[in-house]
Design an enzyme around this catalytic site. Structure first.
Site, mmCIF file in Angstrom:
data_model
loop_
_atom_site.group_PDB
_atom_site.id
_atom_site.type_symbol
_atom_site.label_atom_id
_atom_site.label_comp_id
_atom_site.label_asym_id
_atom_site.label_seq_id
_atom_site.Cartn_x
_atom_site.Cartn_y
_atom_site.Cartn_z
ATOM 1 N N GLU A 831 0.827 -1.211 0.000
ATOM 2 C CA GLU A 831 0.000 0.000 0.000
ATOM 3 C C GLU A 831 0.856 1.253 0.000
ATOM 4 O OE1 GLU A 831 -3.498 2.200 2.640
ATOM 5 O OE2 GLU A 831 -3.049 0.088 2.996
ATOM 6 N N ARG A 909 -7.469 2.263 14.244
ATOM 7 C CA ARG A 909 -8.244 1.057 13.977
ATOM 8 C C ARG A 909 -8.187 0.109 15.171
ATOM 9 N NH1 ARG A 909 -12.121 -1.320 10.531
ATOM 10 N NH2 ARG A 909 -11.240 -0.162 8.768
ATOM 11 N N GLU A 1291 -10.664 -8.440 4.950
ATOM 12 C CA GLU A 1291 -9.988 -8.419 6.248
ATOM 13 C C GLU A 1291 -10.741 -9.084 7.393
ATOM 14 O OE1 GLU A 1291 -7.474 -4.392 6.501
ATOM 15 O OE2 GLU A 1291 -9.520 -4.081 5.770
#
Length: 1359
Positions: A831, A909, A1291
């Site tokens: 990423e 997160r 995920e």
């Protein structure tokens, strides 16, 4: 010996039936390099370069003139020197089938069974299976397991691969469905079960469904009867010339390269003469050890000798005393020989052979065993060799030979090895043969090994043990105990061996042996490899197993003298047995009446699967070379925190080197800065380095070998800077943080004070290497005008690459085009961290105005790119007597590394996920991003979620243990429900967690199995079982609001074909396939009319990374909007010609001058940035839910574990593609399993990554998945907030792998209960064999004392 000028120097071999003759061969060139670079056969992949992943697997075929037989065997092309295949036939994946000429049955079945996701491992797996079929046209599942021990896959979870290839086997439909969608065994009739599709036994209940439900569900992801049949008579013919021309196998060969000479003598006299002339020469057969040393340890061996055609070294001779193997005999041949002897000889004679056979099951991979020779194993002298302890304990006799002194024989005993990888063999001697004796009736022999992973792994400790008793007695006459992994060499235990002679084989001998072994085998607390207490415990645990095994054998032979073993003791010595895997997949059928061309909800095959299975799918490094292309070699930091000065002068003198580029070449400091959120990283290290693996400079050269060799010649002087912060504890001590954040809901302090019970705890969760099979690969091509540059890249984030490259080059973003065809895996690792490599590469290409290519070696990729964030959690929880959690305070510390990267968002997160699926009204969680001198850690599937959720489950499990109740009761009591609010005040709508929970609990028969496990544990001391049920709640959206957008571009051409572009990238997750399905449904045309060429920044601008599980949601809506525009433009033409075809309507619109191109754009509605201060905002679009039940068994003596069964129920809304979604669930679960059990990163105290490559870092293999694996998609749960009512899948299922961790913890808890120890205990993740064993204290561990921290320097530290 022939004169050198009479020897042949022309390489002759066949590739896919084509004759290759080459009189200019470099002996350093591997078969893989030759295939890819010279023959342009790029289907064979480079995954690791050390024979540990199997991506480079090819089949070699050799004609045996004596037996008039062709033998086929798989090898690792990355290790085999091309010079070693002279006279052989090589078959690659291209040679067995293609999409143009027709697929081979192996290629078809892995593709159509959904066994290929990213596809990078697929050609290697295809070739392993193909080789098996050439040797056994109807193999067993056990043979498949054997042949796949050397192959890894990071995407699929292995189940679909095994399922597809099961159709070749004798077990094809055993205990399972016939493969038809209406199979009667799958209807649950008269059995009350979901059936037994794909090998699940009919007695494994997978839940019950009423008649309506049964008619609406499916178990079949593909039609087994739709496969073409396999006809072994139609295989490639072995080249007749290789049968006729005997000289090809018998001729004396020599090849001279710039640095290395390679000889292949054809007789023993020639070999001895060569060794006399070149005493320092390396003798290689499979090159499995030397190849690794040359590649990764910078060794250069100027003379290599291959004795594979010397008759004496390849002989297998049976004598009265045993079997003599020539030193070049491969391990596979030894296996085959011992198997034959085990069946035709009396059991007592072959006990050594049986032990070696058992050890060879777990010795490397099949490809290595096919190539590696017994002599190489002995002579390389690895201290963790699996065979040397057995040979030493067996008293094997070695025959050595030299030209000057002839033959001599030595016994392989404690005097054979003289130091690390040194022995008594003289420089001019060769090892000629190895004599392995038979055993006598009163002689017992066993071998033992413990590794991180069961198959294809190096040992932590291994052992060979032999005892001989006095005639007809249980009195020890002779004892031989040899160990690997306990010293720089294989060692024996001389004190123990001597003092136990004359002793009776009883409990007093065991007690004495325990103390003697600990005395015999000390380990320094700083010993390489670490795990000091565990390794010492293993030596005694192995002896205890040996003691029991011998007692069991003696009791059968001398029943009046020796007591038989009880069931508990028999269980302790039980060997691991192969079991045919079982599985089911349950999903909802498409509604009756759905158009047959509407692919939504159907298990459509991955659009690239067939190309991937044939090797035709093109990855970056498969692209043809440009005429003036250069290759880049990286100069990397070897210190974690230091000032640097650079001297590249030596490197520039190397022939073929064009230029060295570093920070000095950058026009400004600003242009040398990069970073995904803040520009806090150097493109090239400037004046100092802040981690090991930081890029200091780039060498540009004519090819990869030259570039890498020159990079090693660049001299970097380091002046270390203090402090060097490596661990989270270091950062806490130094208060070294980037940021900290807090969520505070309710009154935590007050409620904690009032709580009936309060617990405090701490847990560490290790990082995880992405281990995508395709390492970082990039090709930068300057266009020669206006500063334009094109980058072909293996990246999840083309827009980020475009931005950073443009900044570094000082050009507008419109001059940079980033193109992504496909990736061989990403998982978040591509990423942002790909820019660390691609940006300096583009600078180099721009400076020299030539194309520049790079593909990292596995060890380079691992040391540069960072990992999943290691986390430390400190928590305090208040709860009631019934387990209701009332308040929790949690501090989270993430090891961010040397730059911020995405660490802030990862910690966010984790904070959002620290509740997992549990309601608590009073929560305070603080997250810290620690700044350390490690390579910057980054995104990884789950993005902080798994860490936060694991800590939540740790809290719940310890609460349950404190209350002495089943943990599932505490979990169940605290589950969320629709209408609840999370600790960050987001309302839960359509919350299906309870539905997933109830269904999986019923499907798995949790309660009855828990009762059976409790019974098992009461009856067993040395083996324990555990079972757990774990939920997951995962929020879907980028927490950075601006990223929740996507674009698409649709072109319809005048022939009706559709070219679709969107902002997402394909890394194996099936995104392109789903987007074609969305377009197909919206346009109302068949999917085969739609094509996606690539993802490119000049087609769809300003894309978000393919991450956060949101890519199908975002891009799917954008695609739908774009296609809807096209469809609406066609409505007038459809109305005019309702019976016309798609092509008719397109032509009519075209001639009417209607645009047949449209863009689509989507932004997620109803979400907003989260305000940590005000506790306001809606960070997630919706939540995905699931639950898993897993059962495990552990060996309390070694720490080994097996996953016996897993059941998963996952809410994916209305699945766009059940095959892809189930594949994602299984792959994510297996990756999660690795995260919490096998995959352990080890760093030195100086910040050097010690676990580089598959040899040291272990991802799950074929043997590590659950023996029974059942996956169901929750039915009747449409999601109104995503495309066609689907849900994100990439995920969320990963965390369900934690069910393995907590099942292991439950098993350990039983062992601790037996020992009278607290059931409330800390177990850090991953639950490695070491942690499992040391968490089960017993009479062995209590005798092992640990060194005081601070009194020694450890080999590794927990970061």
């Amino acid at each position: 010996m022939p004169e050198e000028n009479s020897a042949s120097s022309t390489l002759v071999f066949f590739v896919n039936g084509r004759k290759i003759e080459d009189d200019n061969v470099d002996p350093e060139c591997t078969l893989l390099t030759y295939l890819r670079n010279k023959l342009r056969l790029c289907g064979t992949k480079l995954g690791c370069g050390e024979g540990g992943c199997g991506a480079c697997t090819v089949m070699l075929s050799r004609y045996n003139h004596l037996l008039d037989k062709v033998t086929h065997y798989s090898v690792n092309a990355c290790l085999a020197p091309v010079a070693s295949v002279h006279g052989l036939a090589v078959t690659t994946v291209e040679g067995i089938g293609s999409t143009r000429t027709g697929l081979h049955a192996v290629q078809e079945r892995i593709a159509k069974a959904h066994g290929s996701q990213c596809g990078f491992c697929t050609p290697g797996i295809v070739m392993s299976m193909y080789t098996l079929l050439r040797n056994a046209p109807v193999p067993s599942m056990e043979q498949i397991d054997e042949y796949f021990t050397g192959n890894l896959c990071r995407c699929t979870g292995y189940r679909p691969i095994l399922d597809g290839f099961r159709t070749f086997t004798s077990d094809a439909f055993m205990n399972g469905g016939c493969g038809k969608t209406d199979c009667c065994k799958l209807k649950g009739a008269n059995s009350g079960t979901n059936g037994c599709a794909n090998g699940a036994s009919s007695d494994s209940s997978v839940g019950e469904f009423d008649e309506y439900e049964e008619s609406s569900i499916s178990h079949s992801l593909y039609d087994k009867y739709g496969f073409k049949s396999y006809d072994p008579t139609q295989e490639i013919i072995f080249p007749p010339e290789l049968k006729v021309n005997t000289e090809l196998q018998t001729s004396y060969l020599q090849f001279h390269g710039p640095r290395v000479r390679f000889y292949r003598p054809s007789s023993l006299s020639q070999l001895l003469q060569l060794k006399s002339l070149h005493p320092a020469a390396k003798i290689i057969v499979g090159n499995t050890e030397v190849g690794v040393e040359v590649k990764f340890k910078n060794q250069v061996y100027p003379v290599l000798i291959n004795p594979s055609n010397v008759t004496e070294l390849n002989a297998v001779l049976e004598k009265d005393s045993g079997i003599v193997f020539g030193a070049s005999v491969t391990l596979t041949t030894i296996e085959e020989t011992f198997r034959v002897h085990a069946t035709k000889q009396k059991e007592y004679k072959t006990r050594i052979y049986s032990a070696i056979l058992e050890m060879l099951r777990w010795f490397a991979g099949k490809q290595i065993r096919n190539a590696a020779a017994i002599g190489g194993n002995i002579m390389t002298g690895s201290p963790i060799s699996d065979l040397n302890p057995l040979l030493m304990a067996a008293g094997a006799t070695l025959t050595l030979c030299s030209k000057e002194r002839g033959e001599r024989q030595v016994v392989m005993d404690q005097s054979f090895f003289t130091g690390y990888r040194r022995n008594i063999v003289l420089p001019d001697e060769i090892l000629l043969s190895v004599h392995i004796p038979y055993t006598n009736e009163g002689e017992y022999f066993f071998g033992y090994k413990q590794a991180k992973r069961r198959d294809d792994d190096i040992a932590i400790v291994n052992a060979g043990m032999k005892v001989i008793f006095e005639h007809e007695s249980d009195i020890v006459k002779q004892l031989d105990l040899a160990f690997g992994g306990m010293a720089p060499t294989t060692v024996m235990a001389p004190i123990t061996m001597k003092k136990l002679i004359g002793k009776k084989w009883d409990s007093s001998l065991l007690e004495e042996a325990t103390m003697l072994l600990l005395e015999d085998l000390p380990l320094s607390p700083s010993a390489p490899g670490g795990m000091i207490e565990y390794r010492r415990a293993l030596t005694v645990s192995f002896f205890f197993k040996f003691y029991l095994s011998v007692q069991g054998q003696l009791s059968k032979r001398l029943p009046n003298l020796v007591q038989p073993l009880n069931d508990m003791e028999e269980n302790a010595i039980r060997l691991y047995e192969h079991t045919t895997p079982k599985n089911t997949q349950v999903f909802q059928k498409v509604p009756a009446g759905q158009s047959p061309i509407d692919p939504i909800g159907r298990p459509m095959t991955h659009t690239s699967a067939l190309k991937q299975a044939t090797g035709e799918a093109v990855y970056v490094d498969d692209m043809p070379r440009f005429e003036n292309e250069l290759y880049a070699g990286l100069v990397l930091s070897t210190h974690a925190h230091a000032k640097i000065t650079i001297d590249e002068s030596s490197a520039l003198t190397l022939d073929g080197v064009e230029r060295f580029i570093c920070a000095r070449d950058m026009p400004s400091i600003e242009r040398n800065k990069m970073g995904c959120i803040v520009h806090d990283e150097d493109v090239f290290a400037y004046e100092k380095v802040t981690c090991v693996g930081q890029i200091i400079g780039i060498i540009l050269a004519k090819d990869q070998a030259t570039a890498q060799r020159a990079a090693k010649l660049v001299k970097v002087h380091y002046e270390d800077i203090k402090p060097c912060i490596v661990t989270i504890q270091d950062a806490i001590g130094e208060k070294s943080y980037y940021n900290s954040y807090t969520i505070n809901k309710g009154d935590v302090e007050t409620v904690l004070k009032r709580s009936a019970n309060v617990l405090e705890g701490e847990m560490h969760m290790g990082g995880q290497e992405h281990f995508y099979l395709e390492t970082n690969a990039h090709l930068a091509v300057p266009k020669g005008e206006d500063g334009e540059l094109e980058l072909f890249s293996s990246t999840q984030n083309p827009t980020e690459a475009q931005k950073l490259i443009a900044n570094a080059l000082g050009v507008p973003e419109n001059r940079v085009v980033v193109r992504v065809k496909r990736m061989g895996g990403g998982f978040g690792g591509k990423e942002t961290r790909t820019c660390t490599i691609s940006v300096p590469l583009c600078i180099a290409a721009s400076l020299v105005n030539r194309p520049v290519r790079i593909m990292l070696d596995r060890d380079e990729d691992m040391v540069i790119t960072g990992t999943r964030h290691p986390f430390l959690c400190r928590w305090k929880v208040g709860f009631s007597a019934d387990g209701t959690v009332s308040a929790i305070n949690m501090d989270l510390y993430a090891n961010g590394g040397n730059s911020l990267d995405l660490s802030g968002s990862v910690v966010h997160r984790a904070m959002f996920s620290m509740d997992n699926a549990y309601k608590c009204e009073n929560v305070r969680v603080t997250g810290y991003v620690c700044k350390t001198n490690l390579p910057s850690n980054t995104a990884f599937r789950g993005f902080g979620g798994p860490q936060g959720m694991l800590f939540a489950e740790d809290v719940v499990q310890r609460v349950a243990a404190f209350l002495n109740v089943d943990s599932y009761l505490v979990r169940e009591r605290n589950l969320y429900a629709t209408g609840d609010k999370t600790h960050f005040n987001q309302l839960l709508e359509n919350c299906t967690i309870r539905s997933c929970w109830d269904e999986v609990k019923q499907q798995a028969n949790y309660c009855s199995r828990k009762s059976s496990i409790d019974s098992f544990n009461r009856q067993n001391k040395y083996r324990k079982k555990g079972i757990s049920i774990i939920p997951v709640k995962f929020g879907i959206a980028f927490t950075a609001l601006f990223l929740n957008q996507a674009g698409a571009l649709v072109h319809v051409y005048s022939d009706g074909s559709v070219l679709l572009s969107h902002g997402g990238t394909e890394m194996g997750q099936g995104l392109h396939t789903k987007m074609i399905q969305v377009a197909s449904k919206t346009l109302q045309i068949s999917a085969d009319k739609i094509h996606i060429a690539e993802t490119s920044s000049d087609k769809v601008p300003n894309t978000s990374p393919t991450a956060a599980s949101a890519s199908s949601d975002l891009n799917g809506m954008a695609v739908m909007y774009a296609c809807d525009k096209i469809r609406r433009r066609l409505e007038p033409y459809i109305a005019k010609n309702s019976k016309g075809s798609w092509e008719d309507w397109i032509k009519a619109a075209y001639f009417d001058r209607v645009s047949l191109s449209a863009t689509g754009f989507y932004r997620t509605p109803g979400i907003s940035n989260f305000d940590f201060e005000k506790l306001e905002g809606t960070p997630f679009n919706y939540f995905s839910y699931g639950a898993a039940v897993t059962e495990v068994e552990i060996d309390c003596l070694t720490g080994d574990h097996s996953v016996l069964r897993t059941d998963i129920v996952m809410d994916v809304g209305e699945s766009l593609n059940p095959a892809i979604d189930i594949g994602q669930i299984e792959g994510a679960f297996t990756q999660g399993l690795g995260l919490v059990t096998l995959e352990e990163l080890r760093f030195s105290p100086e910040g050097v990554l010690l676990t580089r490559g598959p040899g040291a870092y272990k991802i799950p293999g074929f043997q590590d998945i659950p023996k029974e694996f059942n996956v169901s998609l929750l039915r009747g749960a449409p999601n109104p907030r995503a495309v066609f009512s689907s849900k994100a899948i990439g995920e969320p299922p990963l965390f369900l792998g934690a069910s393995v961790f907590f099942s292991i913890k439950e098993a350990i808890r039983s062992a601790r209960d037996d020992a009278g120890l607290s059931s409330v205990f800390r177990l850090d993740s991953p639950a490695t064999a070491e942690r499992i064993r040391m968490a089960c204290p017993d009479f062995i561990t209590e005798k092992i004392k640990s060194a005081e921290p601070g009194t020694f320097k450890p080999w590794s530290v927990t970061v």
